[in-house]
Enzyme design. Structure first.
Site, short mmCIF file in Angstrom:
data_model
loop_
_atom_site.label_atom_id
_atom_site.label_comp_id
_atom_site.label_asym_id
_atom_site.label_seq_id
_atom_site.Cartn_x
_atom_site.Cartn_y
_atom_site.Cartn_z
N ALA A 46 7.05 0.83 -17.47
CA ALA A 46 6.90 1.18 -16.05
C ALA A 46 5.68 2.05 -15.84
O ALA A 46 5.50 3.07 -16.51
CB ALA A 46 8.15 1.91 -15.56
N ASP A 94 -5.88 0.91 -23.87
CA ASP A 94 -7.16 1.30 -24.50
C ASP A 94 -7.98 2.20 -23.57
O ASP A 94 -8.91 2.87 -24.01
CB ASP A 94 -7.99 0.06 -24.89
CG ASP A 94 -8.28 -0.91 -23.75
OD1 ASP A 94 -7.81 -0.67 -22.62
OD2 ASP A 94 -8.96 -1.92 -24.00
N GLU A 95 -7.63 2.21 -22.27
CA GLU A 95 -8.45 2.95 -21.31
C GLU A 95 -8.38 4.46 -21.52
O GLU A 95 -9.22 5.20 -21.02
CB GLU A 95 -8.05 2.59 -19.87
CG GLU A 95 -8.25 1.11 -19.61
CD GLU A 95 -8.21 0.73 -18.14
OE1 GLU A 95 -8.53 1.58 -17.30
OE2 GLU A 95 -7.85 -0.42 -17.85
N TYR A 101 -6.05 6.58 -13.17
CA TYR A 101 -5.07 5.76 -13.91
C TYR A 101 -5.08 6.13 -15.39
O TYR A 101 -4.05 6.47 -15.98
CB TYR A 101 -5.37 4.27 -13.73
CG TYR A 101 -4.70 3.39 -14.77
CD1 TYR A 101 -3.31 3.23 -14.79
CD2 TYR A 101 -5.44 2.72 -15.75
CE1 TYR A 101 -2.69 2.45 -15.76
CE2 TYR A 101 -4.82 1.94 -16.72
CZ TYR A 101 -3.45 1.80 -16.73
OH TYR A 101 -2.83 1.04 -17.69
N SER A 102 -6.27 6.06 -16.02
CA SER A 102 -6.32 6.28 -17.47
C SER A 102 -5.99 7.74 -17.81
O SER A 102 -5.43 8.01 -18.88
CB SER A 102 -7.65 5.85 -18.07
OG SER A 102 -8.73 6.42 -17.39
N LYS A 161 -2.26 7.95 -17.97
CA LYS A 161 -1.75 7.29 -19.19
C LYS A 161 -2.03 8.18 -20.41
O LYS A 161 -1.19 8.30 -21.31
CB LYS A 161 -2.40 5.91 -19.38
CG LYS A 161 -2.03 4.88 -18.33
CD LYS A 161 -0.55 4.54 -18.28
CE LYS A 161 -0.07 3.80 -19.51
NZ LYS A 161 1.37 3.44 -19.38
N GLY A 206 -17.26 5.47 -11.49
CA GLY A 206 -16.85 5.82 -12.86
C GLY A 206 -16.44 4.61 -13.69
O GLY A 206 -15.61 4.74 -14.60
N1 LIG Z 1 -2.07 -5.13 -18.04
C1 LIG Z 1 -2.80 -4.72 -19.06
O1 LIG Z 1 -3.81 -5.33 -19.40
C2 LIG Z 1 -2.35 -3.52 -19.86
C3 LIG Z 1 -3.04 -3.22 -21.04
C4 LIG Z 1 -2.60 -2.13 -21.81
C5 LIG Z 1 -1.51 -1.39 -21.40
N2 LIG Z 1 -0.88 -1.69 -20.23
C6 LIG Z 1 0.29 -0.89 -19.86
O2 LIG Z 1 1.41 -1.76 -19.89
C7 LIG Z 1 2.39 -1.33 -18.95
C8 LIG Z 1 2.75 -2.49 -18.03
O3 LIG Z 1 1.57 -2.93 -17.37
P1 LIG Z 1 1.59 -4.21 -16.43
O4 LIG Z 1 0.23 -4.78 -16.43
O5 LIG Z 1 2.76 -5.05 -16.75
O6 LIG Z 1 1.84 -3.50 -15.01
P2 LIG Z 1 2.47 -4.08 -13.66
O7 LIG Z 1 1.87 -3.26 -12.59
O8 LIG Z 1 2.36 -5.55 -13.62
O9 LIG Z 1 4.02 -3.73 -13.80
C9 LIG Z 1 4.52 -2.42 -13.74
C10 LIG Z 1 6.01 -2.49 -13.48
O10 LIG Z 1 6.51 -1.15 -13.49
C11 LIG Z 1 7.33 -0.97 -12.34
N3 LIG Z 1 7.26 0.45 -11.96
C12 LIG Z 1 6.17 1.13 -11.51
N4 LIG Z 1 6.51 2.41 -11.26
C13 LIG Z 1 7.84 2.54 -11.56
C14 LIG Z 1 8.75 3.61 -11.52
N5 LIG Z 1 8.37 4.82 -11.09
N6 LIG Z 1 10.02 3.40 -11.93
C15 LIG Z 1 10.42 2.18 -12.37
N7 LIG Z 1 9.59 1.11 -12.40
C16 LIG Z 1 8.31 1.29 -12.02
C17 LIG Z 1 6.76 -1.88 -11.29
O11 LIG Z 1 7.70 -2.18 -10.26
C18 LIG Z 1 6.37 -3.09 -12.12
O12 LIG Z 1 7.46 -3.97 -12.28
C19 LIG Z 1 1.76 -0.16 -18.19
O13 LIG Z 1 2.24 1.02 -18.75
C20 LIG Z 1 0.27 -0.29 -18.46
O14 LIG Z 1 -0.35 0.97 -18.46
C21 LIG Z 1 -1.27 -2.75 -19.46
#
Ligand SMILES: NC(=O)c1ccc[n+]([C@@H]2O[C@H](COP(=O)([O-])OP(=O)(O)OC[C@H]3O[C@@H](n4cnc5c(N)ncnc54)[C@H](O)[C@@H]3O)[C@@H](O)[C@H]2O)c1
Length: 320
Positions: A78, A121-122, A147-148, A151, A272
């Site tokens: 999430a 990675d960010e 965002y980063s 994280k 940025g």
């Molecule tokens: N997409 C990428 O390329 C990528 C790469 C590396 C890491 N990540 C990490 O992977 C994870 C998932 O990314 P994604 O691309 O699937 O994101 P996404 O935005 O598609 O999905 C995020 C999900 O989290 C839920 N969410 C957000 N805030 C919430 C909260 N407070 N409580 C409960 N649920 C909540 C949203 O409803 C959604 O279903 C994230 O932590 C992101 O930082 C993503």
């Protein structure tokens, strides 16, 4: 297993993979259902009484405590995940990515749960465009957008819970994912959907920014490997080492849907904007026996086919 954010892009692919490959495990999916989520991303044919969906917020301490009580493992997907939105308004990013992670860590501490944080990675910041340098597990954090930064803060907090309380914490940082269920605000689905409807495809700056792409299922297999063999207190990096500039990626996608490069429109760069990301996944390969198995071009082709097939569904989710 308490999975958070399981109705988003990576979380839904994780749940579908897990229910299919570990049918004896039980999953509770806690998702706030932001604009990025869709309950239909979960493959209902896999659900056999061992899956429960709870609509709720990880920033709500009581909800988290209630669900954590019956869990053994927490896997936190999430997050607010879009850099542009974090520049416009960082506030939901602090709430979900930091307060939410704090609640999950506190609940994991109370009930002695295993906690895995999904990160990016960010957090490491940007590499010079002309270098061959890559980030590894020892690289220092240098996040450059809200965002980063949220994280990175979450990773450091999770790491502190291992060091301070001896908790069972692991972290994985992954490069850019592609595959089904990604929100059309992100580069790959956005390019495909704009191209299909003849809309201009905005490219930040000159499009030279390099991203390191991995197919979502390879990332998920990495998380599976950490949950199985990862050492507590450790970080693992996942990448398939497919570096490509944003401009080249857009041109590749246009070609694959038979559209012309005249749809490309260069727009003012993101403030940025990180120019290059690249991760060295050697540690995950050596210590977890993990490797990516999907070939970049084949996985990209099947991803394009997915968005073409379901274009009406995804077009409804588009904001611009
Ligand atoms: N997409 C990428 O390329 C990528 C790469 C590396 C890491 N990540 C990490 O992977 C994870 C998932 O990314 P994604 O691309 O699937 O994101 P996404 O935005 O598609 O999905 C995020 C999900 O989290 C839920 N969410 C957000 N805030 C919430 C909260 N407070 N409580 C409960 N649920 C909540 C949203 O409803 C959604 O279903 C994230 O932590 C992101 O930082 C993503």
């Amino acid at each position: 297993m308490l999975v958070t954010g399981g109705c988003g892009f990576i979380g839904s692919n994780f749940i579908n993979y897990w229910l299919s490959n570990h049918p004896d495990d039980s999953i509770v999916n806690l998702d706030k259902m932001t604009y990025a989520a869709d309950e239909n991303y979960i493959d209902k044919s896999m659900v056999k009484g061992n899956f429960e969906f709870v609509k709720g917020d990880i920033a709500d301490r009581n909800t988290v405590l209630l669900l954590a009580k019956n869990a053994e493992v927490v896997v936190n997907f999430a997050a607010e995940s879009h850099v542009d939105r974090s520049i416009t308004d960082p506030s939901p990013f602090i709430k979900s990515n930091n307060v939410g992670v704090f609640n999950l860590l506190e609940a994991s501490r109370k009930y002695e749960l295993r906690f895995h944080q999904i990160s990016t990675d960010e957090v490491f910041g940007s590499l010079p465009i002309e270098s061959v340098e890559k980030f590894d597990e020892d690289s220092s954090y240098n996040p450059r957008n809200p965002y980063s930064a949220t994280k990175a803060a979450a990773d450091l907090l999770a790491r502190s819970y291992y060091n301070t309380y001896g908790m069972k914490v692991t972290i994985s940082n992954c490069s850019n994912n592609f595959g089904p269920h990604q929100h059309p605000e992100k580069l790959i689905p956005k390019t495909i959907l704009h191209a299909l409807s003849g809309k201009k495809i905005p490219i930040y700056g000159n499009g030279d920014q390099v991203r390191d792409w991995i197919y979502v299922e390879d990332h998920i297999r990495g998380v599976e490997a950490v949950l199985k063999n990862g050492k507590f207190g450790e970080t693992y990096l996942f990448s398939s080492e497919n570096e490509i500039s944003n401009l080249k990626m857009v041109k590749k996608l246009l070609k694959s849907v038979g559209k012309d490069e005249s749809l490309i429109e260069f727009v003012a760069d993101r403030p940025g904007h990180d120019v290059r990301y690249a991760l060295d996944p050697s540690k995950a390969r050596k210590t977890l026996g993990w490797n990516s198995v999907f070939k970049f071009d084949d996985a990209l082709k099947s991803t394009v086919e997915h968005y073409v097939k379901l274009k009406e569904l995804y077009q409804k989710k588009m904001v611009d």
